[in-house]
Design a protein around this motif. Sequence first.
Motif, PDB file in Angstrom:
ATOM      1  N   MET A 202       1.764  56.063   1.732  1.00  0.00           N
ATOM      2  CA  MET A 202       0.970  55.376   0.845  1.00  0.00           C
ATOM      3  C   MET A 202       1.582  54.451  -0.035  1.00  0.00           C
ATOM      4  N   SER A 203       3.100  54.597   0.013  1.00  0.00           N
ATOM      5  CA  SER A 203       3.611  53.535  -1.088  1.00  0.00           C
ATOM      6  C   SER A 203       4.160  52.246  -0.531  1.00  0.00           C
TER       7      SER A 203
ATOM      8  N   TYR B 220       4.298  39.423   1.955  1.00  0.00           N
ATOM      9  CA  TYR B 220       4.898  40.328   1.267  1.00  0.00           C
ATOM     10  C   TYR B 220       4.992  41.747   1.503  1.00  0.00           C
ATOM     11  N   LEU B 221       6.134  42.334   1.346  1.00  0.00           N
ATOM     12  CA  LEU B 221       6.098  43.990   1.602  1.00  0.00           C
ATOM     13  C   LEU B 221       6.272  44.407   0.316  1.00  0.00           C
ATOM     14  N   ASN B 222       5.421  45.429  -0.048  1.00  0.00           N
ATOM     15  CA  ASN B 222       5.169  46.054  -1.561  1.00  0.00           C
ATOM     16  C   ASN B 222       5.552  47.611  -1.242  1.00  0.00           C
ATOM     17  N   VAL B 223       6.523  47.970  -2.293  1.00  0.00           N
ATOM     18  CA  VAL B 223       6.842  49.531  -1.948  1.00  0.00           C
ATOM     19  C   VAL B 223       7.147  50.264  -3.202  1.00  0.00           C
ATOM     20  N   LEU B 224       6.328  51.264  -3.509  1.00  0.00           N
ATOM     21  CA  LEU B 224       6.638  51.988  -4.676  1.00  0.00           C
ATOM     22  C   LEU B 224       7.711  53.053  -4.464  1.00  0.00           C
ATOM     23  N   LEU B 225       8.746  53.064  -5.333  1.00  0.00           N
ATOM     24  CA  LEU B 225      10.002  53.512  -4.908  1.00  0.00           C
ATOM     25  C   LEU B 225      10.161  54.769  -6.212  1.00  0.00           C
ATOM     26  N   THR B 226      10.642  55.793  -5.993  1.00  0.00           N
ATOM     27  CA  THR B 226      11.092  56.728  -6.962  1.00  0.00           C
ATOM     28  C   THR B 226      12.753  56.906  -6.661  1.00  0.00           C
ATOM     29  N   ARG B 227      13.620  56.954  -7.805  1.00  0.00           N
ATOM     30  CA  ARG B 227      15.152  56.873  -7.540  1.00  0.00           C
ATOM     31  C   ARG B 227      15.505  58.288  -6.903  1.00  0.00           C
ATOM     32  N   GLU B 228      14.887  59.347  -7.067  1.00  0.00           N
ATOM     33  CA  GLU B 228      15.584  60.714  -6.628  1.00  0.00           C
ATOM     34  C   GLU B 228      14.622  61.002  -5.417  1.00  0.00           C
ATOM     35  N   GLY B 229      13.840  60.330  -4.726  1.00  0.00           N
ATOM     36  CA  GLY B 229      13.235  60.879  -3.634  1.00  0.00           C
ATOM     37  C   GLY B 229      13.985  61.117  -2.279  1.00  0.00           C
ATOM     38  N   ASP B 230      13.647  61.902  -1.635  1.00  0.00           N
ATOM     39  CA  ASP B 230      14.297  62.149  -0.406  1.00  0.00           C
ATOM     40  C   ASP B 230      13.614  62.008   1.081  1.00  0.00           C
ATOM     41  N   GLY B 231      12.546  61.169   0.807  1.00  0.00           N
ATOM     42  CA  GLY B 231      11.714  60.761   2.056  1.00  0.00           C
ATOM     43  C   GLY B 231      10.602  61.823   1.976  1.00  0.00           C
ATOM     44  N   GLU B 232       9.957  61.750   3.178  1.00  0.00           N
ATOM     45  CA  GLU B 232       8.588  62.396   3.233  1.00  0.00           C
ATOM     46  C   GLU B 232       8.820  63.759   4.260  1.00  0.00           C
ATOM     47  N   GLY B 233       9.861  63.861   4.927  1.00  0.00           N
ATOM     48  CA  GLY B 233      10.029  65.006   5.952  1.00  0.00           C
ATOM     49  C   GLY B 233       9.605  66.341   5.393  1.00  0.00           C
TER      50      GLY B 233
ATOM     51  N   GLY C  11       4.146  66.380  -6.836  1.00  0.00           N
ATOM     52  CA  GLY C  11       2.851  66.090  -6.090  1.00  0.00           C
ATOM     53  C   GLY C  11       2.347  64.831  -6.707  1.00  0.00           C
ATOM     54  N   MET C  12       3.206  63.794  -7.090  1.00  0.00           N
ATOM     55  CA  MET C  12       2.787  62.594  -7.245  1.00  0.00           C
ATOM     56  C   MET C  12       2.264  61.871  -6.355  1.00  0.00           C
ATOM     57  N   GLN C  13       0.969  60.907  -6.707  1.00  0.00           N
ATOM     58  CA  GLN C  13       0.029  60.316  -5.766  1.00  0.00           C
ATOM     59  C   GLN C  13       0.296  58.943  -5.937  1.00  0.00           C
ATOM     60  N   ASN C  14       0.091  58.090  -5.093  1.00  0.00           N
ATOM     61  CA  ASN C  14       0.010  56.592  -5.088  1.00  0.00           C
ATOM     62  C   ASN C  14      -0.916  55.953  -4.166  1.00  0.00           C
ATOM     63  N   ARG C  15      -1.373  54.901  -4.300  1.00  0.00           N
ATOM     64  CA  ARG C  15      -2.156  54.373  -3.326  1.00  0.00           C
ATOM     65  C   ARG C  15      -2.331  52.802  -3.791  1.00  0.00           C
ATOM     66  N   PHE C  16      -2.275  51.907  -2.701  1.00  0.00           N
ATOM     67  CA  PHE C  16      -2.668  50.378  -2.909  1.00  0.00           C
ATOM     68  C   PHE C  16      -3.905  50.245  -2.421  1.00  0.00           C
ATOM     69  N   ILE C  17      -4.697  49.604  -3.356  1.00  0.00           N
ATOM     70  CA  ILE C  17      -6.353  49.328  -3.102  1.00  0.00           C
ATOM     71  C   ILE C  17      -6.503  47.691  -3.496  1.00  0.00           C
ATOM     72  N   GLY C  18      -6.734  46.948  -2.603  1.00  0.00           N
ATOM     73  CA  GLY C  18      -6.692  45.544  -2.801  1.00  0.00           C
ATOM     74  C   GLY C  18      -5.459  45.043  -3.267  1.00  0.00           C
ATOM     75  N   ASP C  19      -5.489  44.290  -4.237  1.00  0.00           N
ATOM     76  CA  ASP C  19      -4.288  43.826  -5.014  1.00  0.00           C
ATOM     77  C   ASP C  19      -3.650  44.586  -6.218  1.00  0.00           C
ATOM     78  N   TRP C  20      -4.318  45.771  -6.223  1.00  0.00           N
ATOM     79  CA  TRP C  20      -3.680  46.853  -7.235  1.00  0.00           C
ATOM     80  C   TRP C  20      -2.837  48.073  -6.545  1.00  0.00           C
ATOM     81  N   LEU C  21      -1.926  48.379  -7.269  1.00  0.00           N
ATOM     82  CA  LEU C  21      -1.217  49.759  -6.900  1.00  0.00           C
ATOM     83  C   LEU C  21      -1.532  50.776  -8.196  1.00  0.00           C
TER      84      LEU C  21
END
Length: 569
Positions: A288-289, A296-309, A354-364
């Motif tokens: 969902m990031s 364009y490609l838009n991606v929400l990033l966290t510095r300390e993330g280890d992916g989604e596995g 458990g942070m949540q995120n979602r792109f909706i239209g032109d909003w994050l």
Amino acid sequence: MGMAGNAVSEKKSLDNVAVSGAIVSAGAKDKSITNVQTQGVDEGDIVKQHGDFLIVLRRGRLFTIRIGGDSLQPVSTVNAYAPDANPAGTWYDEMLIADGRIVVIGYSYERGGTEIGLFDLDDHGVITYRATYQMRSNDYYSSRNYASRLIGHQLIFYAPMQVNLYDPDPVAFLPAVRRWHAGATPSDFHRILPANRIYRSSSDFDTNEGMTLHSVSICDLDVPTMQCHSTAVLGPSGRVFYVSADAVYVWTTAWGNKTVGSSALFRIPLDGRSPSGLRTSGSPIDQMSFLQSDGYLNVLLTREGDGEGMWAANGATGLLALLRIRLSDLGDGSAIAPRTDYRVLPNFGDHEYGMQNRFIGDWLVYGGGTSWSAYRALDPKSTTSPAYALRLAASGAVEALHPGHAIERIDALGSDAILVGPKGADLHFTSVSLQHNATMVGTYVQPNAAQGDQRTHGFFYKPQSESEGIVGLPIVHGDNGSAAVLYLHNLALRLGRMGSLDSRATANIDDGCKASCVDWYGNARPIFVGDRIFALLGYELVEGRINGGTMTERRRANFAPAAAVAVAR
């Protein structure tokens, strides 16, 4: 972006690629009843519709229920695995359907790989087993993402393979497929990944921390014998993948190395062209990031993330940033995304879960999960916000949202948003307008309840007009633990209770389960088919009707296998 045994330096120009997310349908009878991320890209789920029938995947079996002609009648039941295969140690979790061809995706610890089961559904709702294919892979499981997608008749799925440099078989980690049959041996596998379709960026990573071949496979379902081909990227084990209308994105990240350029982004076009890529920093939280839109490609990033596995997405912490890059800037994988492409965003500190995120239209829209920092934000004296919203292409300030509850889910209400999460023992629903500004509008509180399913597929919104619709979400009543699907009416973002469709199932019934005996992908869904409303609750399918704005039960069907029905009687 280097290839094994070769090198590619050509920069890929993608200016003419349509990236708006066109509607793609596998067939007129296959209408998606799944809450998907990208319109036209169907996702593997536990329930699908085909014409007059609902097909349910549960606990290692497939079921059909006739709903056409104003009926509600269980029709057919078959095992979701090959008749001559031992289902022990195998999880069958995702299902797709294209023109009457049912696809079941699973992972077998017994046989060591991804399984693709094919079944045919006839006009009477009877399911017939066709074939099972097995692909060499490691476990693809993610607590948030799904392994499979379907665009038209193209089955798309992700699978990792860890590379063992000391394996005496130098190609043991390469994707390969075999058609299952009794007595099948490793020699039956045939490779579907040629060496010139293996890519990597110039990012450095420590091979002692693990090296993984991240493969994306595309299989054609519109042929008698399934044909597959793969493209793969070599990198560290941390990963997130996302499927747009015309490409698959794979983001690789190292577990320990968080330096600039240590992560990598790959874009794999679905039309067979060579991938393009870029060196990056940080890690997306989950699929969902990502949003590909308007070139364009838009991606929400966290510095300390280890992916989604596995459950890694739940532990993403650290500074947050929005990466926004032109697709035409993706090249051979050697360049590093410039700092100017990152926009630093307000974050929640290093104690988030458990942070949540979602792109909706032109909003994050992103929110603070259910951890210590999120609950601290409920204190009116705190300066921390549990949620934020921003326009992707605008330079205005990030807008803070204070719903007064923690956030376990962010989803779309048409072009607006809904935030769902607990406060104490109650479950709160807050609607957010995403028009000129991000503004909270209405809140509904369900006393003494919790979400019954936190995966994206547990939620569904049925629009009735531009400003009106129905929300459906599985819940669990806190007083007795009983399950239900709750329905809310949305009118101009004012939320009100319509009612719920409740389970009557008896606990601990023996259904003779032999495979997938834990519902990792949930067992409840709100289902909207035309003007009809259903609730899938385990082995029950409940139909509701709306009278004067109130949801009441019309009827129900129990499609439990014979062993469970016999015990229940």
